[in-house]
Design a protein around this motif. Structure first.
Motif, PDB file in Angstrom:
ATOM      1  N   ALA A 240     -99.465 -60.866 -12.200  1.00 40.56           N
ATOM      2  CA  ALA A 240     -99.922 -61.103 -13.563  1.00 40.56           C
ATOM      3  C   ALA A 240    -100.505 -59.835 -14.177  1.00 40.56           C
ATOM      4  O   ALA A 240    -100.314 -59.562 -15.370  1.00 40.56           O
ATOM      5  N   LEU A 241    -101.203 -59.042 -13.367  1.00 39.81           N
ATOM      6  CA  LEU A 241    -101.799 -57.808 -13.883  1.00 39.81           C
ATOM      7  C   LEU A 241    -100.710 -56.812 -14.294  1.00 39.81           C
ATOM      8  O   LEU A 241    -100.831 -56.135 -15.325  1.00 39.81           O
ATOM      9  N   GLU A 242     -99.650 -56.736 -13.515  1.00 35.27           N
ATOM     10  CA  GLU A 242     -98.541 -55.846 -13.907  1.00 35.27           C
ATOM     11  C   GLU A 242     -97.927 -56.301 -15.231  1.00 35.27           C
ATOM     12  O   GLU A 242     -97.589 -55.475 -16.085  1.00 35.27           O
ATOM     13  N   TRP A 243     -97.772 -57.612 -15.398  1.00 31.52           N
ATOM     14  CA  TRP A 243     -97.249 -58.115 -16.665  1.00 31.52           C
ATOM     15  C   TRP A 243     -98.223 -57.859 -17.796  1.00 31.52           C
ATOM     16  O   TRP A 243     -97.822 -57.531 -18.923  1.00 31.52           O
ATOM     17  N   ALA A 244     -99.506 -57.995 -17.526  1.00 25.79           N
ATOM     18  CA  ALA A 244    -100.509 -57.739 -18.565  1.00 25.79           C
ATOM     19  C   ALA A 244    -100.484 -56.280 -18.997  1.00 25.79           C
ATOM     20  O   ALA A 244    -100.607 -55.964 -20.191  1.00 25.79           O
ATOM     21  N   HIS A 245    -100.317 -55.365 -18.037  1.00 26.81           N
ATOM     22  CA  HIS A 245    -100.213 -53.946 -18.391  1.00 26.81           C
ATOM     23  C   HIS A 245     -99.007 -53.703 -19.299  1.00 26.81           C
ATOM     24  O   HIS A 245     -99.069 -52.886 -20.225  1.00 26.81           O
ATOM     25  N   ARG A 246     -97.939 -54.430 -19.032  1.00 27.64           N
ATOM     26  CA  ARG A 246     -96.712 -54.251 -19.821  1.00 27.64           C
ATOM     27  C   ARG A 246     -96.828 -54.913 -21.196  1.00 27.64           C
ATOM     28  O   ARG A 246     -96.494 -54.309 -22.218  1.00 27.64           O
ATOM     29  N   ALA A 247     -97.288 -56.163 -21.210  1.00 30.46           N
ATOM     30  CA  ALA A 247     -97.274 -56.946 -22.451  1.00 30.46           C
ATOM     31  C   ALA A 247     -98.507 -56.724 -23.318  1.00 30.46           C
ATOM     32  O   ALA A 247     -98.449 -56.916 -24.532  1.00 30.46           O
TER      33      ALA A 247
ATOM     34  N   PRO B  67    -100.880 -53.740 -23.496  1.00 33.26           N
ATOM     35  CA  PRO B  67    -101.478 -52.426 -23.219  1.00 33.26           C
ATOM     36  C   PRO B  67    -102.838 -52.298 -23.880  1.00 33.26           C
ATOM     37  O   PRO B  67    -103.167 -53.036 -24.822  1.00 33.26           O
ATOM     38  N   ALA B  68    -103.614 -51.355 -23.381  1.00 39.18           N
ATOM     39  CA  ALA B  68    -105.005 -51.218 -23.834  1.00 39.18           C
ATOM     40  C   ALA B  68    -105.106 -51.011 -25.337  1.00 39.18           C
ATOM     41  O   ALA B  68    -106.047 -51.479 -25.983  1.00 39.18           O
ATOM     42  N   GLU B  69    -104.130 -50.316 -25.907  1.00 39.07           N
ATOM     43  CA  GLU B  69    -104.196 -50.025 -27.340  1.00 39.07           C
ATOM     44  C   GLU B  69    -103.839 -51.226 -28.205  1.00 39.07           C
ATOM     45  O   GLU B  69    -104.077 -51.209 -29.417  1.00 39.07           O
TER      46      GLU B  69
ATOM     47  N   PHE C 170    -107.490 -60.915 -27.466  1.00 46.40           N
ATOM     48  CA  PHE C 170    -108.111 -60.333 -26.283  1.00 46.40           C
ATOM     49  C   PHE C 170    -109.051 -59.219 -26.718  1.00 46.40           C
ATOM     50  O   PHE C 170    -108.734 -58.457 -27.633  1.00 46.40           O
ATOM     51  N   GLU C 171    -110.192 -59.135 -26.047  1.00 47.68           N
ATOM     52  CA  GLU C 171    -111.151 -58.077 -26.315  1.00 47.68           C
ATOM     53  C   GLU C 171    -110.656 -56.764 -25.712  1.00 47.68           C
ATOM     54  O   GLU C 171    -109.713 -56.742 -24.916  1.00 47.68           O
ATOM     55  N   PRO C 172    -111.277 -55.637 -26.078  1.00 56.36           N
ATOM     56  CA  PRO C 172    -110.897 -54.362 -25.465  1.00 56.36           C
ATOM     57  C   PRO C 172    -111.030 -54.415 -23.940  1.00 56.36           C
ATOM     58  O   PRO C 172    -111.834 -55.166 -23.391  1.00 56.36           O
TER      59      PRO C 172
ATOM     60  N   TRP D 287    -108.996 -56.368 -17.605  1.00 56.86           N
ATOM     61  CA  TRP D 287    -107.929 -55.870 -18.470  1.00 56.86           C
ATOM     62  C   TRP D 287    -107.770 -56.751 -19.711  1.00 56.86           C
ATOM     63  O   TRP D 287    -107.448 -56.263 -20.793  1.00 56.86           O
ATOM     64  N   LEU D 288    -108.016 -58.039 -19.544  1.00 59.11           N
ATOM     65  CA  LEU D 288    -107.895 -58.976 -20.662  1.00 59.11           C
ATOM     66  C   LEU D 288    -109.170 -59.043 -21.508  1.00 59.11           C
ATOM     67  O   LEU D 288    -109.254 -59.852 -22.432  1.00 59.11           O
ATOM     68  N   GLY D 289    -110.153 -58.209 -21.167  1.00 59.98           N
ATOM     69  CA  GLY D 289    -111.358 -58.122 -21.982  1.00 59.98           C
ATOM     70  C   GLY D 289    -112.471 -59.057 -21.596  1.00 59.98           C
ATOM     71  O   GLY D 289    -113.458 -59.189 -22.323  1.00 59.98           O
ATOM     72  N   ARG D 290    -112.347 -59.708 -20.427  1.00 62.99           N
ATOM     73  CA  ARG D 290    -113.422 -60.590 -19.980  1.00 62.99           C
ATOM     74  C   ARG D 290    -114.606 -59.750 -19.486  1.00 62.99           C
ATOM     75  O   ARG D 290    -114.443 -58.655 -18.977  1.00 62.99           O
ATOM     76  N   GLU D 291    -115.800 -60.318 -19.599  1.00 63.57           N
ATOM     77  CA  GLU D 291    -116.982 -59.709 -19.011  1.00 63.57           C
ATOM     78  C   GLU D 291    -116.991 -60.005 -17.525  1.00 63.57           C
ATOM     79  O   GLU D 291    -117.104 -61.154 -17.108  1.00 63.57           O
ATOM     80  N   VAL D 292    -116.842 -58.981 -16.690  1.00 66.01           N
ATOM     81  CA  VAL D 292    -116.765 -59.193 -15.242  1.00 66.01           C
ATOM     82  C   VAL D 292    -117.987 -58.630 -14.535  1.00 66.01           C
ATOM     83  O   VAL D 292    -118.112 -58.786 -13.336  1.00 66.01           O
TER      84      VAL D 292
END
Length: 200
Positions: free
Chosen positions: A157-164, A166-168, A176-178, A195-200
Motif C-alpha cells: 500500500a505504501l508503494e502505491w501511495a508513493h505512486r498515486a 506524491p508528497a507534492e 490528505f494532509e501534508p 505518508w498519508l498525513g496522519r499524526e503518528v
C-alpha cells in the motif's frame, strides 16, 4: 515482501488476492470492536469508530458498484446499521465487491471514479487495497492495536501511495494532509500513515 505478495506494481498484476487479505484483516478488527467502543476517536480527523466503520462499508459498496457498472454509483451514506451489526454489514459489502470483480476481464476495463479514469486493476490496488490498509491502521489504533497486522500489505500500500499520492499532491481537493515524518524504525503501517498525513 514474501512470495504471497503480488510483485511488481505493474499493469499485469492482479490485486484481488491482496484485497482479499486486506479485507480479511480489517474484518477481524471490525469484529473486535468492543461493546460501547463505537464512540472512541480514531486517527482520522472527525471520525469516531462508528463513522470510520460507516466510511469503510460505504467505500466497499461503492467499489462493488464500480465493478458491476463501471461507475462509482453507490455513494449513499450508510444508515440503519445497529451497533452490533457492523461486522455483518462489512462482510456483506466485501462479498458483493469480490463477486463484482470476479471476472478477470474487468481488470483491464476502464472505470470512472471521482479522481479520474483508470483500469479496474488500478482501482482495486488504490481504492481497494490502499484504502483498506490505511483504514486498518486507523481502526487498529483506535482499538489499542488488538491484533498483529500484515506488514507486507502495508509495504504494498505504501508503494502505491508513493505512486498515486506524491508528497507534492496535497492541499485543495486532496483529502490528505501534508506528509509527516515517521519515527526512526517505524513499521510499514506507521510509515504509510505518516505518508498519508496522519499524526503518528
Amino acid at each position: 515482501m514474501d512470495a504471497k505478495t503480488t510483485r511488481p506494481l505493474d499493469a499485469a498484476s492482479d490485486p484481488r488476492p491482496l484485497y482479499a487479505r486486506a479485507a480479511d484483516q480489517v474484518a477481524a478488527l471490525v469484529a473486535a470492536v468492543p461493546a460501547g467502543g463505537l464512540d472512541a476517536p480514531t486517527p482520522c480527523e472527525g471520525f469516531d469508530v462508528r463513522a470510520l466503520l460507516a466510511h469503510l462499508v460505504s467505500g466497499v459498496r461503492a467499489g462493488a458498484a464500480l465493478g458491476e457498472t463501471g461507475r462509482d454509483t453507490d455513494l449513499a451514506p450508510v444508515t440503519g446499521v445497529p451497533d452490533d451489526g457492523w461486522a455483518k454489514a462489512y462482510d456483506e459489502a466485501r462479498a458483493r465487491l469480490v463477486a463484482a470483480w470476479a471476472d478477470d476481464a474487468k481488470l483491464d476495463v476502464p472505470v470512472v471514479v471521482p479522481w479520474g479514469t483508470m483500469p479496474g486493476r488500478a482501482f482495486l490496488a488504490s481504492g481497494g487495497v490502499l484504502e483498506t490498509v490505511a483504514h486498518t491502521w486507523d481502526l487498529s489504533r483506535a482499538l489499542g492495536d488488538p491484533l498483529p497486522l500484515d506488514q507486507d500489505l502495508a509495504e504494498y500500500a505504501l508503494e502505491w501511495a508513493h505512486r498515486a499520492l506524491p508528497a507534492e499532491r496535497r492541499g485543495e481537493g486532496v483529502p490528505f494532509e501534508p506528509v509527516r515524518q515517521a519515527p526512526e524504525g517505524a513499521d510499514a503501517y506507521t510509515r504509510l500513515a505518516a505518508w498519508l498525513g496522519r499524526e503518528v
